[in-house]
Design an enzyme around this catalytic site. Structure first.
Site, PDB file in Angstrom:
ATOM      1  CG  ASP A 182      75.381 102.362  23.064  1.00 39.96           C
ATOM      2  OD1 ASP A 182      75.032 102.712  21.790  1.00 39.96           O
ATOM      3  OD2 ASP A 182      76.288 103.129  23.473  1.00 39.96           O
ATOM      4  CG  LEU A 183      78.534 101.838  17.203  1.00 43.30           C
ATOM      5  CD1 LEU A 183      80.092 100.725  17.268  1.00 43.30           C
ATOM      6  CD2 LEU A 183      78.609 101.938  15.819  1.00 43.30           C
ATOM      7  CG  ASP A 184      78.241 106.224  18.489  1.00 36.24           C
ATOM      8  OD1 ASP A 184      78.968 106.497  18.150  1.00 36.24           O
ATOM      9  OD2 ASP A 184      77.059 106.163  18.397  1.00 36.24           O
ATOM     10  CB  THR A 238      81.426 108.371  17.689  1.00 34.90           C
ATOM     11  OG1 THR A 238      80.604 108.084  18.880  1.00 34.90           O
ATOM     12  CG2 THR A 238      81.707 107.296  16.797  1.00 34.90           C
ATOM     13  CE  LYS A 274      80.049 110.191  26.587  1.00 37.22           C
ATOM     14  NZ  LYS A 274      80.461 110.055  27.250  1.00 37.22           N
ATOM     15  NE  ARG A 300      71.987 112.379  12.205  1.00 34.62           N
ATOM     16  CZ  ARG A 300      71.987 111.522  11.099  1.00 34.62           C
ATOM     17  NH1 ARG A 300      71.032 112.085   9.811  1.00 34.62           N
ATOM     18  NH2 ARG A 300      72.085 110.440  11.068  1.00 34.62           N
ATOM     19  CB  SER A 307      74.217 101.908  17.981  1.00 35.86           C
ATOM     20  OG  SER A 307      74.342 103.546  17.020  1.00 35.86           O
ATOM     21  CB  ALA A 308      70.744 105.814  18.984  1.00 38.87           C
ATOM     22  CB  SER A 309      74.620 106.105  15.059  1.00 38.55           C
ATOM     23  OG  SER A 309      75.209 106.187  13.814  1.00 38.55           O
ATOM     24  NE  ARG A 310      67.543 107.296  11.460  1.00 41.56           N
ATOM     25  CZ  ARG A 310      66.754 107.856  12.250  1.00 41.56           C
ATOM     26  NH1 ARG A 310      67.940 108.225  13.406  1.00 41.56           N
ATOM     27  NH2 ARG A 310      65.581 107.514  12.721  1.00 41.56           N
ATOM     28  CE  LYS A 333      70.230 102.670  22.180  1.00 45.47           C
ATOM     29  NZ  LYS A 333      71.636 102.642  22.180  1.00 45.47           N
ATOM     30  CD  GLU A 363      73.123 102.231  25.989  1.00 47.58           C
ATOM     31  OE1 GLU A 363      73.853 103.292  25.883  1.00 47.58           O
ATOM     32  OE2 GLU A 363      72.492 102.067  24.485  1.00 47.58           O
ATOM     33  CG  ASP A 364      78.146 105.521  26.248  1.00 50.74           C
ATOM     34  OD1 ASP A 364      77.361 104.976  25.669  1.00 50.74           O
ATOM     35  OD2 ASP A 364      78.753 106.436  25.757  1.00 50.74           O
TER      36      ASP A 364
HETATM   37  C1  BG6 Z   1      74.411 107.754  19.712  1.00 55.99           C
HETATM   38  C2  BG6 Z   1      74.842 108.917  20.422  1.00 55.99           C
HETATM   39  O1  BG6 Z   1      75.052 106.734  19.349  1.00 55.99           O
HETATM   40  O2  BG6 Z   1      73.513 108.115  17.729  1.00 55.99           O
HETATM   41  C3  BG6 Z   1      73.948 110.785  20.568  1.00 55.99           C
HETATM   42  O3  BG6 Z   1      74.612 108.608  21.330  1.00 55.99           O
HETATM   43  C4  BG6 Z   1      73.871 110.803  18.824  1.00 55.99           C
HETATM   44  O4  BG6 Z   1      75.016 111.067  20.294  1.00 55.99           O
HETATM   45  C5  BG6 Z   1      73.071 109.252  18.409  1.00 55.99           C
HETATM   46  O5  BG6 Z   1      73.048 111.326  18.712  1.00 55.99           O
HETATM   47  C6  BG6 Z   1      72.303 109.409  16.720  1.00 55.99           C
HETATM   48  O6  BG6 Z   1      74.051 109.427  15.161  1.00 55.99           O
HETATM   49  P1  BG6 Z   1      73.252 109.504  14.023  1.00 55.99           P
HETATM   50  O7  BG6 Z   1      74.626 108.505  13.834  1.00 55.99           O
HETATM   51  O8  BG6 Z   1      73.036 108.513  13.689  1.00 55.99           O
HETATM   52  O9  BG6 Z   1      73.617 111.284  14.224  1.00 55.99           O
HETATM   53 MG    MG Z   2      76.523 105.322  23.526  1.00 56.04          MG
END
Ligand code: BG6
Ligand code: MG
Length: 212
Positions: free
Chosen positions: A13-15, A21, A49, A53, A118-121, A148, A172-173
């Site tokens: 996982d990243l964040d 972040t 976490k 989004r 990571s779930a983050s875009r 997730k 993962e956190d």
């Molecule tokens: C996850 C974070 O890694 O990414 C979440 O833990 C965040 O807090 C999610 O909402 C989506 O991130 P992003 O950058 O696509 O808005």
């Molecule tokens: Mg995380």
């Protein structure tokens, strides 16, 4: 101490695992919450976490009383993200969490493939800021995965490095992320809060604890 020779890939996982972040997410969600007159605390932020989004936005809006149209929600998520992107522009290699580099070095030395789930875009932007993009063999794109705790993003990362999930160790956190990891039969390492222990196979506060 983990015997890394048992694994052919390590999926991160990243964040919250590679860099923290959460304060940037908090600042950006709080700005939106303030504009909407919703009380939003750091504790509320903890619940976001690992959550993607749009689902994060839904949880924030559920703290208030008004209901919004899909168009309004899309605009809110876009505003939050634009502000978040401004904040993460300041990330540099100095923001890599302690213990990350020694573990990545050790894994690479053992020819273990490295991937990001990571779930983050914004994952690529963050990795670029941290100057870590080249260290990973594969970065799974959450656009093509259910959020997730669905196991998709971890399976996608394993597929990307061509390693069977049972030969992967993953970090993962978040509870949602640990559930995703267990659901696809990977070895799960929780990072951070002690209360994550019951969702994982091993627990650390920082990643280089696995090297001692
Ligand atoms: C996850 C974070 O890694 O990414 C979440 O833990 C965040 O807090 C999610 O909402 C989506 O991130 P992003 O950058 O696509 O808005
Ligand atoms: Mg995380």
């Amino acid at each position: 101490m983990i015997d890394f020779s048992a694994y052919k890939a390590a999926i991160f996982d990243l964040d919250g695992v590679i860099t923290d972040t959460a304060p940037f997410h908090f600042k950006a969600w709080k700005k939106l919450a303030d504009e909407l007159g919703i009380r939003f605390t750091e504790e509320d932020n903890e619940q976001l976490k690992g959550v993607d989004r749009m689902e994060s936005l839904e949880r924030l809006l559920a703290l208030g009383e008004h209901r919004y149209s899909d168009e309004e929600k899309q605009a809110m998520a876009a505003d939050k993200n634009a502000y978040y992107q401004q904040l993460i522009e300041q990330l540099t290699a100095e923001d890599i969490l302690p213990g990350v580099m020694p573990l990545l070095d050790q894994l690479a030395k053992n020819s273990v493939k490295l991937a990001i789930a990571s779930a983050s875009r914004n994952a690529r932007t963050i990795l670029n800021g941290l100057q870590l993009t080249d260290r990973f063999d594969y970065i799974a794109d959450p656009t093509y995965a259910r959020s997730k705790p669905a196991p998709d993003i971890f399976l996608y990362a394993a597929y990307g490095v061509k390693v069977h999930p049972t030969q992967c160790i993953a970090f993962e956190d978040s509870i949602a992320g640990l559930q995703a990891i267990k659901d696809c039969s990977m070895f799960a390492v929780s990072v951070g809060h002690d209360d994550l222990r019951r969702y994982s196979d091993a627990h650390v506060h920082r990643l280089d604890e696995l090297l001692t």
